[in-house]
Design an enzyme around this catalytic site. Structure first.
Site, PDB file in Angstrom:
ATOM      1  N   TYR A 113       8.525  -5.408   3.632  1.00  0.00           N
ATOM      2  CA  TYR A 113       7.426  -4.759   2.920  1.00  0.00           C
ATOM      3  C   TYR A 113       7.159  -3.352   3.440  1.00  0.00           C
ATOM      4  CZ  TYR A 113       2.962  -3.567   1.032  1.00  0.00           C
ATOM      5  OH  TYR A 113       1.975  -2.900   0.375  1.00  0.00           O
ATOM      6  N   TRP A 115       5.895   1.020   2.091  1.00  0.00           N
ATOM      7  CA  TRP A 115       5.808   2.047   1.053  1.00  0.00           C
ATOM      8  C   TRP A 115       6.998   2.992   1.013  1.00  0.00           C
ATOM      9  CZ3 TRP A 115       1.695   4.700  -1.955  1.00  0.00           C
ATOM     10  CH2 TRP A 115       0.788   3.785  -2.485  1.00  0.00           C
TER      11      TRP A 115
HETATM   12  N1  LIG Z   1      -6.021  -3.084   9.419  1.00  0.00           N
HETATM   13  C1  LIG Z   1      -5.501  -2.759   8.238  1.00  0.00           C
HETATM   14  N2  LIG Z   1      -4.180  -2.863   8.041  1.00  0.00           N
HETATM   15  C2  LIG Z   1      -3.648  -2.513   6.852  1.00  0.00           C
HETATM   16  C3  LIG Z   1      -4.471  -2.064   5.799  1.00  0.00           C
HETATM   17  C4  LIG Z   1      -5.870  -1.984   6.018  1.00  0.00           C
HETATM   18  O1  LIG Z   1      -6.652  -1.610   5.127  1.00  0.00           O
HETATM   19  N3  LIG Z   1      -6.339  -2.327   7.250  1.00  0.00           N
HETATM   20  N4  LIG Z   1      -3.905  -1.722   4.600  1.00  0.00           N
HETATM   21  C5  LIG Z   1      -2.649  -2.352   4.247  1.00  0.00           C
HETATM   22  C6  LIG Z   1      -2.034  -1.710   3.088  1.00  0.00           C
HETATM   23  S1  LIG Z   1      -3.002  -1.583   1.681  1.00  0.00           S
HETATM   24  C7  LIG Z   1      -0.757  -1.286   3.080  1.00  0.00           C
HETATM   25  S2  LIG Z   1      -0.066  -0.774   1.592  1.00  0.00           S
HETATM   26  C8  LIG Z   1       0.076  -1.327   4.283  1.00  0.00           C
HETATM   27  C9  LIG Z   1       1.023  -0.125   4.411  1.00  0.00           C
HETATM   28  O2  LIG Z   1       2.007  -0.433   5.332  1.00  0.00           O
HETATM   29  P1  LIG Z   1       3.445   0.279   5.273  1.00  0.00           P
HETATM   30  O3  LIG Z   1       3.845   0.529   3.879  1.00  0.00           O
HETATM   31  O4  LIG Z   1       4.368  -0.489   6.134  1.00  0.00           O
HETATM   32  O5  LIG Z   1       3.095   1.665   5.962  1.00  0.00           O
HETATM   33  P2  LIG Z   1       3.873   3.035   6.000  1.00  0.00           P
HETATM   34  O6  LIG Z   1       3.332   3.804   7.136  1.00  0.00           O
HETATM   35  O7  LIG Z   1       3.820   3.682   4.658  1.00  0.00           O
HETATM   36  O8  LIG Z   1       5.350   2.584   6.360  1.00  0.00           O
HETATM   37  C10 LIG Z   1       6.456   3.071   5.724  1.00  0.00           C
HETATM   38  C11 LIG Z   1       7.545   3.312   6.750  1.00  0.00           C
HETATM   39  O9  LIG Z   1       8.723   3.645   6.045  1.00  0.00           O
HETATM   40  C12 LIG Z   1       9.339   4.772   6.663  1.00  0.00           C
HETATM   41  N5  LIG Z   1      10.081   5.462   5.608  1.00  0.00           N
HETATM   42  C13 LIG Z   1       9.676   6.433   4.757  1.00  0.00           C
HETATM   43  N6  LIG Z   1      10.659   6.762   3.907  1.00  0.00           N
HETATM   44  C14 LIG Z   1      11.711   5.986   4.210  1.00  0.00           C
HETATM   45  C15 LIG Z   1      13.018   5.853   3.681  1.00  0.00           C
HETATM   46  O10 LIG Z   1      13.415   6.524   2.734  1.00  0.00           O
HETATM   47  N7  LIG Z   1      13.829   4.913   4.250  1.00  0.00           N
HETATM   48  C16 LIG Z   1      13.425   4.147   5.297  1.00  0.00           C
HETATM   49  N8  LIG Z   1      14.283   3.252   5.783  1.00  0.00           N
HETATM   50  N9  LIG Z   1      12.204   4.275   5.843  1.00  0.00           N
HETATM   51  C17 LIG Z   1      11.354   5.164   5.285  1.00  0.00           C
HETATM   52  C18 LIG Z   1       8.226   5.566   7.257  1.00  0.00           C
HETATM   53  O11 LIG Z   1       8.712   6.347   8.337  1.00  0.00           O
HETATM   54  C19 LIG Z   1       7.242   4.461   7.683  1.00  0.00           C
HETATM   55  O12 LIG Z   1       7.460   4.076   9.008  1.00  0.00           O
HETATM   56  O13 LIG Z   1      -0.754  -1.387   5.434  1.00  0.00           O
HETATM   57  C20 LIG Z   1      -1.650  -2.496   5.381  1.00  0.00           C
HETATM   58  N10 LIG Z   1      -2.302  -2.629   6.673  1.00  0.00           N
HETATM   59  N1  LIG Z   2      -5.024   9.328   1.941  1.00  0.00           N
HETATM   60  C1  LIG Z   2      -4.590   8.090   1.740  1.00  0.00           C
HETATM   61  N2  LIG Z   2      -4.863   7.460   0.579  1.00  0.00           N
HETATM   62  C2  LIG Z   2      -4.452   6.191   0.373  1.00  0.00           C
HETATM   63  C3  LIG Z   2      -3.685   5.492   1.331  1.00  0.00           C
HETATM   64  C4  LIG Z   2      -3.416   6.165   2.566  1.00  0.00           C
HETATM   65  O1  LIG Z   2      -2.781   5.598   3.482  1.00  0.00           O
HETATM   66  N3  LIG Z   2      -3.877   7.444   2.727  1.00  0.00           N
HETATM   67  N4  LIG Z   2      -3.243   4.212   1.070  1.00  0.00           N
HETATM   68  C5  LIG Z   2      -3.173   3.795  -0.330  1.00  0.00           C
HETATM   69  C6  LIG Z   2      -3.046   2.335  -0.455  1.00  0.00           C
HETATM   70  S1  LIG Z   2      -1.529   1.628  -0.110  1.00  0.00           S
HETATM   71  C7  LIG Z   2      -4.038   1.541  -0.898  1.00  0.00           C
HETATM   72  S2  LIG Z   2      -3.760  -0.137  -1.112  1.00  0.00           S
HETATM   73  C8  LIG Z   2      -5.347   2.075  -1.241  1.00  0.00           C
HETATM   74  C9  LIG Z   2      -6.431   1.214  -0.627  1.00  0.00           C
HETATM   75  O2  LIG Z   2      -7.627   1.450  -1.220  1.00  0.00           O
HETATM   76  P1  LIG Z   2      -8.905   0.676  -0.666  1.00  0.00           P
HETATM   77  O3  LIG Z   2      -8.540  -0.705  -0.370  1.00  0.00           O
HETATM   78  O4  LIG Z   2     -10.002   0.894  -1.612  1.00  0.00           O
HETATM   79  O5  LIG Z   2      -9.130   1.526   0.664  1.00  0.00           O
HETATM   80  P2  LIG Z   2      -9.894   1.323   2.033  1.00  0.00           P
HETATM   81  O6  LIG Z   2      -9.850   2.672   2.643  1.00  0.00           O
HETATM   82  O7  LIG Z   2      -9.372   0.180   2.782  1.00  0.00           O
HETATM   83  O8  LIG Z   2     -11.368   0.975   1.625  1.00  0.00           O
HETATM   84  C10 LIG Z   2     -12.175   1.826   0.852  1.00  0.00           C
HETATM   85  C11 LIG Z   2     -13.588   1.711   1.325  1.00  0.00           C
HETATM   86  O9  LIG Z   2     -14.058   0.390   1.125  1.00  0.00           O
HETATM   87  C12 LIG Z   2     -15.161   0.200   1.985  1.00  0.00           C
HETATM   88  N5  LIG Z   2     -15.224  -1.199   2.368  1.00  0.00           N
HETATM   89  C13 LIG Z   2     -14.445  -1.870   3.233  1.00  0.00           C
HETATM   90  N6  LIG Z   2     -14.840  -3.166   3.307  1.00  0.00           N
HETATM   91  C14 LIG Z   2     -15.877  -3.292   2.457  1.00  0.00           C
HETATM   92  C15 LIG Z   2     -16.720  -4.383   2.068  1.00  0.00           C
HETATM   93  O10 LIG Z   2     -16.581  -5.519   2.513  1.00  0.00           O
HETATM   94  N7  LIG Z   2     -17.681  -4.109   1.135  1.00  0.00           N
HETATM   95  C16 LIG Z   2     -17.863  -2.872   0.593  1.00  0.00           C
HETATM   96  N8  LIG Z   2     -18.797  -2.727  -0.339  1.00  0.00           N
HETATM   97  N9  LIG Z   2     -17.103  -1.838   0.966  1.00  0.00           N
HETATM   98  C17 LIG Z   2     -16.123  -2.036   1.865  1.00  0.00           C
HETATM   99  C18 LIG Z   2     -14.951   1.082   3.182  1.00  0.00           C
HETATM  100  O11 LIG Z   2     -16.112   1.859   3.385  1.00  0.00           O
HETATM  101  C19 LIG Z   2     -13.752   1.921   2.822  1.00  0.00           C
HETATM  102  O12 LIG Z   2     -13.965   3.292   3.111  1.00  0.00           O
HETATM  103  O13 LIG Z   2      -5.492   3.401  -0.754  1.00  0.00           O
HETATM  104  C20 LIG Z   2      -4.399   4.240  -1.106  1.00  0.00           C
HETATM  105  N10 LIG Z   2      -4.768   5.595  -0.794  1.00  0.00           N
HETATM  106 MO   LIG Z   3      -1.742  -0.577   0.022  1.00  0.00          MO
END
Ligand SMILES: Nc1nc2c(c(=O)[nH]1)N[C@H]1C(S)=C(S)[C@@H](COP(=O)(O)OP(=O)(O)OC[C@H]3O[C@@H](n4cnc5c(=O)[nH]c(N)nc54)[C@H](O)[C@@H]3O)O[C@H]1N2
Ligand SMILES: Nc1nc2c(c(=O)[nH]1)N[C@H]1C(S)=C(S)[C@@H](COP(=O)(O)OP(=O)(O)OC[C@H]3O[C@@H](n4cnc5c(=O)[nH]c(N)nc54)[C@H](O)[C@@H]3O)O[C@H]1N2
Ligand SMILES: [Mo]
Length: 772
Positions: A113, A115
């Site tokens: 998994y 991005w």
């Molecule tokens: N505590 C906490 N944990 C969370 C979340 C949270 O809200 N709270 N959010 C979750 C969510 S929504 C998400 S989507 C995940 C994201 O988790 P990930 O998608 O695993 O996070 P990234 O940092 O985007 O990791 C992508 C990796 O791919 C590498 N990469 C980029 N391009 C390429 C390529 O072309 N080839 C290869 N082989 N590697 C590449 C980058 O260097 C990077 O290390 O994290 C989750 N984890």
């Molecule tokens: N710049 C930037 N943008 C991103 C990403 C990134 O890594 N960087 N990641 C992308 C990805 S993969 C995803 S999935 C989305 C995630 O999008 P979200 O899941 O919406 O993102 P979060 O930042 O985890 O949370 C948004 C807000 O929700 C509020 N929140 C957290 N828990 C609770 C709760 O229990 N109740 C309420 N009411 N509010 C709460 C927090 O204040 C937080 O700032 O963002 C995307 N956008």
């Molecule tokens: Mo995500």
């Protein structure tokens, strides 16, 4: 290199304008037509050439010596030996053959998994899966970390999440028709910098401003004030995290008690309202869901809740719920409660009314859509049936053969002997990293393709250094982006990095069936092929795209928006018999007999309140680990912009002045966050932007365990500030088995002033030694 005319590149966070010195990329700016550019491109140059870039293939020293018999618990702290490409590919081909012969393909886990990067051809997971499918297959993963509870729950009660997102109501419709937007989880601009596959024109700030200018009123229900920009003049309701379901039920209770519910809508479009009404009134559990009841749980004012319910019924109201809410304990419930509340209001399917899920979780939802799909590299067919719900990685590795429940059925974990990751960083994204370290000490062999020395790369045995997006020729065509972006290679792959495509082609040659992977093409051949497919899809929509050679040298191509006036579920509202929902009843299931029949204690047949699980003993403060504004997840955390926002090199943690004062914490101090699961350092940012009793540590600081500093349970101190050393690894529920990162409790203390905190080492390569 760099002989192309176009200077463009595409990233998940936007289009970049690349400058080079002829050999290296020196700066990346923004496209002049981007209405709201961000600074994430500034991370690129430093990250590509900094000390964190993987320069050569590397093998964990003891694995090189002993192979699969090497000690596995040393992953993450063992040194590496750099080797040649020929040697590493021979080793890996041999290991694939050994694992396949001894244990079968169902012992290769490549759910992988993550991005990765934008670009249609060089998509890390797609290529890995295509390659492994030509070699007998692999165990895949199902779902994602973003909105997994929504993916699993919504099909039972309304319809697939992948119908919700592209069909969600447009902000322009909200501006024209809504009186009020109640935003659960807020509408954070920070998160709309990004969209998977590309976010070329950032329209969100402008769209929201247009709503405010049209007189739409906003309510930000979130523990973070900054989840809504001040310009919108919104009201902040600083809710206790994890309690939104209680608030939604109380709003529904007021509507019902005051006769403000839309009985005609409920009768015609939903099933199960009688059960909901009984639960709201406390008939089934003895607890009426009054505003007073919700006030005690949410920390909000009971009178304000009552008044808000009346305001919502008085005009056209849009309810938006972010993904964050469902990434918490029982994350299915705030989704179901959102749908329930919106149904009771009766405005679903009307312009500017109803609800949307995942508004403001990316740049494009509610702003634009895609007219046609783009070409894609076919992944082939996977002969292996075994799969894993994506967030169960630690459970799987720790309990091979163990049983679990998922979507109402019983399943068994596969026995993964080899783990292969490409394009993801589980030592960033997964919860409870100390447990993940334990889990990663189980498989025989861990392989990773990476650009940078992430913590996951450090926990691997075989590390393959790969080219970055700016080092390969491709094109960007994000799933919901209305732009096609040329991505010429602007520099050669740095050091000895290679195209992943070429790595698989060479491995396939060693394994005896190269044609199955390449179909006789090189990477450039695939790029042309996919562009041709894209041209044909455009033609079906009456659009003519430039040919490849003109496109790759030119500017981005903007496409018309297929449905600028979209209203979610308008078709269902207009004709519920002719356009029924794909649910068992064809209607919105406020009570779902199917889910009820599973008999799950943690996800019954209707929206139900459950308190979050972490006990007070874990710590007095709720930890939110939201998405970082300065990067995408953990990507390029070693870049200039991301580093510029650190405090003394540590990730900032936001803390309310009264919580800080109670602990003697001043702004800029280095603090230690801890609970029974782990410990990390961070830099304190004291601010009244956060709710009392709640702290914010962004995700994505590269995990930096200090094995010299072990806690009581033997857990290393993370010197940098990765929240996942503190989060729990429990699932939302046994229905969807989703991650629940936002429901952790912690305590914070000042790092003792007389002790120098250990230096952050995350951006340095691991120890590289000579072969024994
Ligand atoms: N505590 C906490 N944990 C969370 C979340 C949270 O809200 N709270 N959010 C979750 C969510 S929504 C998400 S989507 C995940 C994201 O988790 P990930 O998608 O695993 O996070 P990234 O940092 O985007 O990791 C992508 C990796 O791919 C590498 N990469 C980029 N391009 C390429 C390529 O072309 N080839 C290869 N082989 N590697 C590449 C980058 O260097 C990077 O290390 O994290 C989750 N984890
Ligand atoms: N710049 C930037 N943008 C991103 C990403 C990134 O890594 N960087 N990641 C992308 C990805 S993969 C995803 S999935 C989305 C995630 O999008 P979200 O899941 O919406 O993102 P979060 O930042 O985890 O949370 C948004 C807000 O929700 C509020 N929140 C957290 N828990 C609770 C709760 O229990 N109740 C309420 N009411 N509010 C709460 C927090 O204040 C937080 O700032 O963002 C995307 N956008
Ligand atoms: Mo995500």
């Amino acid at each position: 290199m760099a002989d192309r005319g176009s200077t463009l590149t595409s990233n998940h966070w936007g289009v970049g304008l690349v400058e080079t010195d002829g050999e290296r990329i020196t700066a990346v700016g923004n496209h002049p037509r981007d209405p709201a550019p961000n600074r994430l491109n500034e991370n690129i140059p430093d990250s590509l050439y900094g000390p964190g870039r993987i320069r050569r293939p590397a093998v964990r020293a003891s694995w090189l010596e002993h192979g699969a018999a090497a000690k596995r618990g040393e992953r993450g702290r063992d040194p590496f030996v750099e080797v040649s490409w020929d040697e590493v590919l021979d080793l890996l081909a041999g290991e694939i053959t050994r694992i396949r012969t001894e244990h079968g393909n169902q012992s290769i886990y490549a759910g992988s998994y993550g991005w990765s990067s934008a670009g249609r051809v060089h998509h890390a997971q797609g290529l890995l899966k295509r390659f492994l499918n030509t070699q007998g297959g692999f165990v895949r993963s199902e779902g994602n970390y973003s909105y997994n509870a929504a993916l699993v729950l919504l099909p039972y009660i309304v319809g697939p999440f992948y119908r919700h997102v592209p069909q969600s109501t447009r902000w322009s419709v909200v501006a024209d028709h809504s009186d009020l937007v109640v935003a659960f989880g807020g509408l954070a601009e920070r998160n709309t910098r990004v969209c998977d596959g590309g976010a070329s024109l950032h329209r969100f700030p402008g769209s929201l401003q247009a709503c405010a200018d049209a007189g739409v009123r906003f309510v930000n229900v979130s523990p973070l004030r900054a989840d809504m920009t001040e310009d919108l003049g919104g009201e902040w309701m600083p809710i206790q995290p994890g309690t939104d379901t209680a608030m939604m039920l109380a709003l529904a209770f007021v509507l019902l008690e005051e006769g403000l519910h839309d009985q005609a809508f409920l009768d015609r479009y939903t099933v199960g309202f009688d059960r909901v009404a009984a639960y709201l009134r406390g008939k089934s559990d003895g607890q009426p869901k009054t505003p007073q009841w919700a006030a005690a749980l949410t920390g909000l004012d009971a009178n304000r809740l009552t008044a808000l319910a009346r305001e919502m019924a008085a005009g056209r109201t849009m309810i938006t719920t972010t993904a964050s809410l469902q990434r918490g304990d029982y994350g299915e419930q705030p989704l179901w409660a959102t749908v329930t509340l919106a149904a009771i209001l009766g405005q679903i399917g009307l312009p500017g009314g109803g609800y949307t899920i995942a508004m403001a979780v990316n740049a494009n939802i509610g702003n634009t859509g895609r007219l046609f799909r783009a070409g894609v590299v076919d992944q082939g067919i996977n002969p292996v049936r075994e799969m894993l719900p994506v967030a169960m990685i630690s459970e799987m590795l720790l309990n091979p053969g163990g049983a679990y429940s998922y979507k109402g059925q019983e399943w068994q974990f596969p026995d993964a002997r080899m783990v292969w990751w490409a394009g993801g960083n589980p030592f960033h994204h997964h919860q409870d990293l100390n447990r993940l370290r334990d889990a990663f000490s189980r498989p025989e062999t861990v392989v990773i393709n990476e650009i940078s020395w992430t913590a996951t790369a450090r926990h691997a045995d075989i590390v393959l250094p790969v080219a970055a997006p700016q080092e390969r020729t491709d094109f960007g065509a994000g799933q919901s982006d209305d732009v096609l972006v040329p991505m010429p290679a602007h520099a050669s792959p740095a050091y000895e990095a290679r195209l992943e495509y070429d790595i698989y082609a060479e491995l396939a040659a060693r394994l005896g069936n190269p044609e199955a992977f390449t179909k006789g093409r090189d990477a450039e051949g695939w790029t042309r092929r996919l562009w041709r497919d894209t041209q044909q899809m455009a033609e079906k929509q009456g659009l003519s795209l430039p040919d490849w050679d003109a496109f790759i040298e030119g500017d981005m191509v903007e496409l018309p928006d297929p449905s600028p006036d979209q209203v979610f579920l308008a078709d269902f509202r207009a004709d519920p018999e002719g356009s029924p929902l794909p649910t068992p009843s064809g209607r919105i299931e406020l009570f779902c007999a199917k889910i009820d029949s599973f008999g799950l204690a943690d996800c019954p047949g209707q929206a139900t309140w459950f308190p979050p699980r972490d006990s007070r003993e874990e710590g007095p403060l709720a930890l939110i680990s939201g998405q970082p504004g300065t990067r995408l997840h953990s990507q390029q955390d070693d870049g200039a912009y991301s580093r510029s926002m650190k405090i003394k090199g540590r990730e900032p943690v936001l803390i309310h002045p009264s919580d800080a004062a109670a602990r003697g914490i001043s702004d800029g101090a280095i603090v230690e966050l801890f609970n029974s699961r782990g410990r990390c350092l961070a830099g304190a940012r004291v601010t009244n932007e956060v709710r009392v009793g709640c702290i914010f540590l962004w995700t994505g600081a590269w995990y930096d365990p200090d094995f010299e500093s072990l806690g009581a349970e033997g857990t290393p101190l993370d010197r940098h500030g990765n929240p996942n050393v503190l989060t729990h690894d429990l699932r939302t529920s046994s229905l969807s088995q989703s991650p629940a990162a936002h429901s952790a409790r912690v305590e914070v203390r000042v790092w003792p002033h007389d002790e120098t905190p250990p230096a952050v080492r995350a951006f340095e390569p691991p120890t590289l030694i000579r072969r024994k």
